[in-house]
Design a protein around this motif. Structure first.
Motif, short mmCIF file in Angstrom:
data_model
loop_
_atom_site.label_atom_id
_atom_site.label_comp_id
_atom_site.label_asym_id
_atom_site.label_seq_id
_atom_site.Cartn_x
_atom_site.Cartn_y
_atom_site.Cartn_z
N VAL A 279 0.86 -1.19 0.00
CA VAL A 279 0.00 0.00 0.00
C VAL A 279 0.89 1.23 0.00
O VAL A 279 1.86 1.31 0.76
N THR A 280 0.56 2.18 -0.85
CA THR A 280 1.36 3.42 -0.90
C THR A 280 1.12 4.24 0.36
O THR A 280 0.06 4.19 0.98
N GLU A 411 -0.85 8.57 3.01
CA GLU A 411 -0.22 9.38 1.98
C GLU A 411 0.15 10.76 2.52
O GLU A 411 1.23 11.28 2.23
N GLN A 420 -7.79 9.94 0.65
CA GLN A 420 -6.48 9.38 0.29
C GLN A 420 -6.42 7.91 0.70
O GLN A 420 -7.35 7.37 1.31
N SER A 421 -5.32 7.27 0.33
CA SER A 421 -5.06 5.91 0.79
C SER A 421 -4.60 5.97 2.25
O SER A 421 -3.63 6.64 2.57
N CYS A 422 -5.35 5.28 3.12
CA CYS A 422 -5.05 5.31 4.56
C CYS A 422 -5.39 3.92 5.10
O CYS A 422 -6.56 3.57 5.21
N THR A 423 -4.37 3.13 5.42
CA THR A 423 -4.56 1.72 5.72
C THR A 423 -3.91 1.32 7.04
O THR A 423 -2.80 1.76 7.34
#
Length: 558
Positions: A279-280, A411, A420-423
């Motif tokens: 994951v970015t 990110e 945004q990408s948030c994992t």
């Protein structure tokens, strides 16, 4: 003709030519500066026993080495002369690999600049000297002891680092490193298994990476799974810690093969492993105590930044100086011998002797784990509220988890989570306190104090600081502590910490002492007291606050 020299605590004999060559090279210390193209000639003069082929860093900027690197090379040459041996290094890279474990200090001139973050130099800490006396894993219990004494509480430390803190009401709180009354045994078990954590988070509809667990015998199945979900992927042990065996951003099947090879030689090589989609985003540790976010730390992968002049090894040695000036990071420098470092350098086409361009960031690990030499920046003031809410939701997914380090890939921590990408990638029920307590940059958060306060409140206790930065205590040590030099040893430790007081034998298995000084130093002495000198076997150290006294030294009393 021969000359006598004391080396390594022994007297050795050297030929006159070796002595003269070494003496001429060392006459200029500590201001000795010698150009690269002359250094090899100096070393060759020592009876031709060592030959270092030094590479020019930059045709327009010749770096000059000074005392320490020359000392290392000369020591190696002199040592080999006494054995009648000849050592030849075909390259600077080979020299680094052969000699790095012996290098205690390293200096080049001009020196690389101090590592910066947004133009700021690393934080400094007043308790660095106190912490430097402690064993490798001694910092967590040290900070808890310091806070307990400042809160006016009694504390008893045991050899396995278990700490019992007792309130005047008689109620006791149990700690061991970052394990506290705030986390149940079931919660610890659930979070220690990454796949169990993934299932709980998925049920709570918290974003987690797509992935699966594989047995170490299922190598081909794991490779096929990675092909099916698409690269890049991450490979990590199912019950891993401290970044051991973790490789991220694996870009193809061939790189995954190499990552699996790294897993096979890691400390956790017998564990199952996880393959999951990469994951970015940057790596963050969000600390949650009693459903409140109290710290947010951006963790950057171990790296150096090039200046077009110094080698990767130069930059690593100087980066490690900054790490060793941090109480938490002093025992986790960037390790030149780590297989992951050479793996990452190889991906970039670099070696330790390569010279990165000005401003080029060179990664030295595959994950942002601080135990591998990564950077830490505390950013809570900038952390978006929606990300804080997501972290709390993740912790709520595991019953009995009131203290947790939530590891997230984000990110941009300043933007809303939904944009945004948030994992969530991991929950740590016994998250190390040091990353937020001792960040390289950013605000310093007193995690141990907050943890102790929350633990006390959860038990119905009210606590507040009753002691200043200077404190006085009495402490009692039980076990095999008489007739083994324990009192003299305590006196020596106290003097090195600038502590005033006294120590005496109480009976055949008990020593009692009084100590006063800075709370940092006094807490360090209590932490050291459970170790003792060789031959001693302390079984407990019980400390409690006391009134200060007029003293001028630390005495051994009968």
């Amino acid at each position: 003709m021969q000359n006598d020299l004391q080396y390594g605590g022994q007297h050795i004999l050297l030929t006159s030519s070796a002595w003269d060559a070494a003496e001429s090279a060392l006459k200029g210390l500590p201001g000795l500066k010698i150009a690269e193209d002359n250094l090899a000639d100096v070393l060759k003069n020592i009876d031709g026993c060592i030959d270092i082929e030094l590479e020019h860093r930059n045709s327009s900027k010749k770096s000059k080495y000074n005392s320490e690197l020359i000392m290392i090379a000369l020591e190696g040459a002199l040592r080999n002369l006494t054995r009648g041996e000849t050592t030849t290094y075909s390259s600077l890279e080979e020299f680094y690999l052969s000699e790095h474990e012996r290098i205690q200090k390293y200096a080049v001139e001009p020196a690389p600049s101090v590592p910066l973050h947004n133009g700021e130099e690393p934080n400094t800490y007043t308790d660095l000297d106190a912490v430097s006396h402690l064993p490798r894993l001694g910092t967590p219990s040290y900070t808890l002891i310091r806070d307990a004494l400042q809160f006016g509480l009694q504390c008893t430390l045991y050899p396995n680092s278990a700490l019992i803190v007792t309130h005047e009401s008689g109620k006791a709180l149990s700690f061991k490193a970052s394990m506290s009354p705030l986390t149940s045994a079931v919660a610890r078990a659930a979070t220690n298994h990454k796949e169990a954590t993934r299932v709980l988070l998925q049920r709570a509809k918290v974003p987690v990476p797509l992935g699966r667990v594989f047995s170490i015998e299922d190598r081909s199945v794991a490779l096929d799974f990675a092909d099916s979900i698409g690269y890049p992927v991450v490979c990590k042990p199912v019950a891993g810690f401290k970044g051991i065996g973790v490789v991220s951003n694996i870009r193809n099947r061939e790189e995954l093969e190499k990552a699996l090879d790294l897993h096979a030689i890691s400390k956790l090589r017998d564990d199952d492993l996880i393959i999951e989609r990469h994951v970015t985003g940057d790596d963050y540790r969000i600390v949650v105590i009693d459903r409140q976010v109290v710290a947010g730390v951006l963790r950057s992968t171990a790296n150096v930044v090039g200046d077009g002049l110094h080698t990767v090894a130069d930059l690593v040695f100087y980066k490690n100086r900054a790490l060793r000036a941090n109480p938490q990071r002093r025992m986790s420098p960037i390790k030149i011998s780590h297989p992951g470092l050479h793996y990452q350098l190889g991906l970039a086409g670099y070696t330790l002797a390569s010279v990165p361009a000005m401003g080029e960031k060179v990664l030295l690990a595959s994950s942002a784990n601080l135990s591998l030499g990564g950077d830490s920046i505390e950013i809570l003031d900038e952390l978006h509220p929606s990300i804080q809410e997501l972290a709390i939701k993740a912790v709520d997914a595991v019953p009995g988890l009131d203290y947790c380090g939530v590891d997230m890939l984000i990110e941009d921590h300043r933007l809303p989570a939904a944009d945004q990408s948030c994992t969530i990638i991991e929950l740590n029920s016994a998250a190390a306190m040091g990353s937020a307590q001792y960040p390289m940059w950013g605000n310093k958060v007193q995690i141990s104090q907050l943890l102790m306060e929350a633990s006390a409140h959860a038990s119905g206790l009210q606590v507040e600081k009753t002691q200043n930065s200077d404190i006085a205590i009495t402490f009692t040590v039980r076990g095999r502590v008489t007739g083994v030099g324990y009192r003299r040893w305590i006196q020596s430790q106290a003097k090195s910490l600038s502590i005033l007081g006294h120590v005496k034998n109480l009976d055949k298995r008990t020593v009692t002492a009084f100590a006063q000084g800075r709370s940092d130093d006094v807490a360090a002495l209590v932490r050291l007291a459970i170790l003792g000198p060789e031959g001693a076997v302390p079984t407990s150290v019980a400390a409690e606050p006391a009134e200060t006294s007029e003293l001028t030294s630390f005495e051994v009393r009968k």
